[in-house]
Design an enzyme around this catalytic site. Structure first.
Site, short mmCIF file in Angstrom:
data_model
loop_
_atom_site.label_atom_id
_atom_site.label_comp_id
_atom_site.label_asym_id
_atom_site.label_seq_id
_atom_site.Cartn_x
_atom_site.Cartn_y
_atom_site.Cartn_z
N LYS A 87 -22.10 60.77 65.70
CA LYS A 87 -22.93 60.35 66.38
C LYS A 87 -22.57 61.20 67.87
CE LYS A 87 -24.91 56.08 69.26
NZ LYS A 87 -24.77 55.28 70.09
N SER A 162 -28.60 52.13 68.90
CA SER A 162 -28.55 53.96 69.61
C SER A 162 -28.16 54.97 68.51
CB SER A 162 -28.28 53.83 70.27
OG SER A 162 -26.52 53.78 70.54
N SER A 186 -25.74 48.31 68.21
CA SER A 186 -25.74 50.39 67.84
C SER A 186 -25.46 50.86 66.87
CB SER A 186 -25.55 51.33 68.95
OG SER A 186 -26.85 51.19 69.74
N1 GLN Z 1 -29.90 48.72 72.31
C1 GLN Z 1 -28.57 48.20 73.13
C2 GLN Z 1 -29.02 48.45 74.69
O1 GLN Z 1 -30.18 49.64 74.35
C3 GLN Z 1 -27.31 48.10 72.18
C4 GLN Z 1 -27.02 49.83 72.96
C5 GLN Z 1 -25.76 50.02 71.72
O2 GLN Z 1 -24.97 49.13 71.65
N2 GLN Z 1 -24.44 50.92 72.26
O3 GLN Z 1 -27.90 48.88 75.58
#
Ligand code: GLN
Length: 498
Positions: A87, A162, A186
């Site tokens: 990532k 994400s 994420s």
């Molecule tokens: N969707 C959550 C956020 O927007 C979690 C994102 C993540 O785990 N990086 O913060």
């Protein structure tokens, strides 16, 4: 049409890590051939899936050639010659790292994240960097400053986020496995939406050094793999103390692969009523309940439990995570990293670089976080949120006095349509309602496929363990996976991509 090389009838790009390792060890394939097959696969399908931001083809082939040389000399490092994706929020020495943000366009880190460095030391071949919501803020990859990744199961739908690029890459056969990061879901949420396995280890299990900070008290590196064995393998390579990250734990690293075969007879599985809520997709609830019944059939014991503060997890997360983000993102000043408008006036340079470099969701979070931390509001919001965070954590501690593992859905729905939630941030935030509380508590969880909805989209089962309870959730997940057959549909699906 070109046919890709196969091994016992399987295309090479569809091999799991452990299958590929066995073939490499037997000398049936070379790392170069394997890597070339993956690069060909990326060339064939990534125009449609858009999982990658950067493909490091030449570098990958050079690493693969080196792996073949090492193997010829008798080296058998645990990931020697295995092509993986990372990532784009993890620093990779000499390879652009953007965090999905325009503000880091052109940023080439001078060092690699410890997680990446450990994988490379173990012989990984780096295929490239995968798309992400900007600074990992989002649940769909639609917040990427570059492209929206598509779900390989239905190209009109999101892959989740994400770490959507990593999940889509693995689901589409564009990497044998990938690294993601999990601040509020994420790794697990995109894994669920793409029908692959996502493991979020306990906070502190894997070093965060070189992981670009978002919510520092939540962030954790995780794995996205095709099966549970591969998750155990990668975790074992990356876990363990790192002097460069003071939050990484000095706890010994167990042999996670060896613990997969643990007998789950008598394992106590808690079923929290708060995780079966109004508005969730009925097929998700049915599939998860059926999975729990299946585990019961394997000898586990199902215990109804309560996690009464669950409804507070989402607001607590969005206060604390945005507060931490507003502080962490202060460093992008148009001077030290990546993009700059190049204004001679320092303050103008900062203002305009940030104005142009950050996307709307990141700006929203910086404003929310700065507000929650400001004098006069600090006690009412940030401090209160930290207190409630303790209650959420305590819920889990109490539950784990009665049970070994908690089972629940990973997400309330299967993959949603691109654009469906972009106008309403609250709707988007709700897709993390079942994953976020684990990050508040710092505990571990794994998502694995447990069925499909009527449209054929994958559903994820989440198994939650206590702090440093990775061995237990891996063993339960493995027992479930080995006695079910969701996996074969994934392979059929992948063939459909062409
Ligand atoms: N969707 C959550 C956020 O927007 C979690 C994102 C993540 O785990 N990086 O913060």
């Amino acid at each position: 049409m070109t046919t890709s090389p196969t091994l016992q009838g399987q295309p090479l790009h569809a091999l799991t890590i452990h299958q590929a390792l066995a073939a490499l060890r037997r000398g049936e394939i070379s790392a170069v051939a394997l890597t070339q097959t993956l690069l060909d696969r990326i060339a064939a399908v990534d125009g449609r899936v858009q999982a990658y931001l950067t493909v490091t083809g030449e570098r990958a082939l050079a690493q693969a050639a080196e792996a073949d040389r090492r193997r010829a000399q008798g080296d058998d490092a645990p990931l020697l010659g295995i092509p993986l994706a990372v990532k784009d929020v993890l620093a990779t020495e000499g390879v652009q790292t953007t965090c999905g943000s325009k503000i880091l366009q052109g940023f080439i880190p001078p060092y690699s994240a410890t997680a990446v460095a450990r994988l490379e030391a173990a012989g990984m071949v780096l295929l490239g960097k995968t798309n992400t919501d900007e600074f990992a803020m989002g649940s769909s990859t639609e917040n990427s400053g570059y492209v929206t990744t598509r779900n390989p199961w239905d190209l009109e739908r999101v892959p989740g986020g994400s770490s959507g690029g990593s999940a889509a890459a693995v689901a589409a056969g564009e990497a044998l496995a990938a690294l993601g990061t999990d601040t509020g879901g994420s790794v697990r949420q995109p894994a669920a939406l793409c029908g692959v396995v996502g493991l979020k280890p306990s906070y502190g299990r894997i070093s965060r050094y070189g992981l670009v900070a978002y919510g520092s008290s939540f962030d954790q590196v995780g794995t996205i793999t095709q099966d549970v064995r591969d998750a155990a393998l990668l975790l074992g390579v990356m876990a363990g103390h790192d002097p460069l990250d003071s939050t990484s734990l000095p706890a010994p690293v167990p042999d996670y692969t060896a613990s997969l075969d643990r007998d789950i007879t008598g394992l106590r599985i808690g079923l929290p009523q708060e995780y079966f809520i109004d508005g969730m997709q009925p097929e998700v609830e049915q599939a998860v309940r059926a999975a729990v019944a299946h585990l019961e059939g394997l000898g586990a014991q199902v215990v109804p439990i309560r996690l009464p503060n669950t409804d507070k997890a989402l607001p607590v997360y969005y206060l604390v995570a945005t507060a931490e983000a507003s502080a962490n993102l202060a460093r992008y000043d148009g001077v030290r990293f990546g993009y700059s408008v190049g204004d001679d006036n320092l303050f103008e340079n900062i203002r305009r670089t940030r104005g142009q470099g950050f996307g709307p969701e990141v700006k929203r979070r910086i404003m929310l976080g700065a507000y929650a931390l400001s004098a006069g509001y600090y006690d009412a919001y940030y401090l209160k949120a930290q207190q409630v965070r303790t209650l959420v954590k305590r819920d889990f501690e109490q539950a784990f006095e009665q049970v070994d593992v908690i089972a629940c859905p990973t997400t309330p729905t299967t993959a949603f349509r691109i654009g469906e939630k972009t106008d309403n941030p609250m709707e988007m935030y709700l897709s993390d309602v079942f994953t976020i509380s684990l990050n508040l508590a710092g505990i571990c969880g794994i998502s694995l496929p447990c069925g499909y909805d009527a449209a054929g989209l994958p559903i994820g089962l989440q198994l939650v363990g206590p702090h440093l309870g990775e061995e237990t959730i891996l063993a339960a997940a493995y027992a479930y996976e080995q006695s079910t057959d969701w996996h074969s549909r994934r392979i059929a699906r992948r063939a459909a991509l062409g």
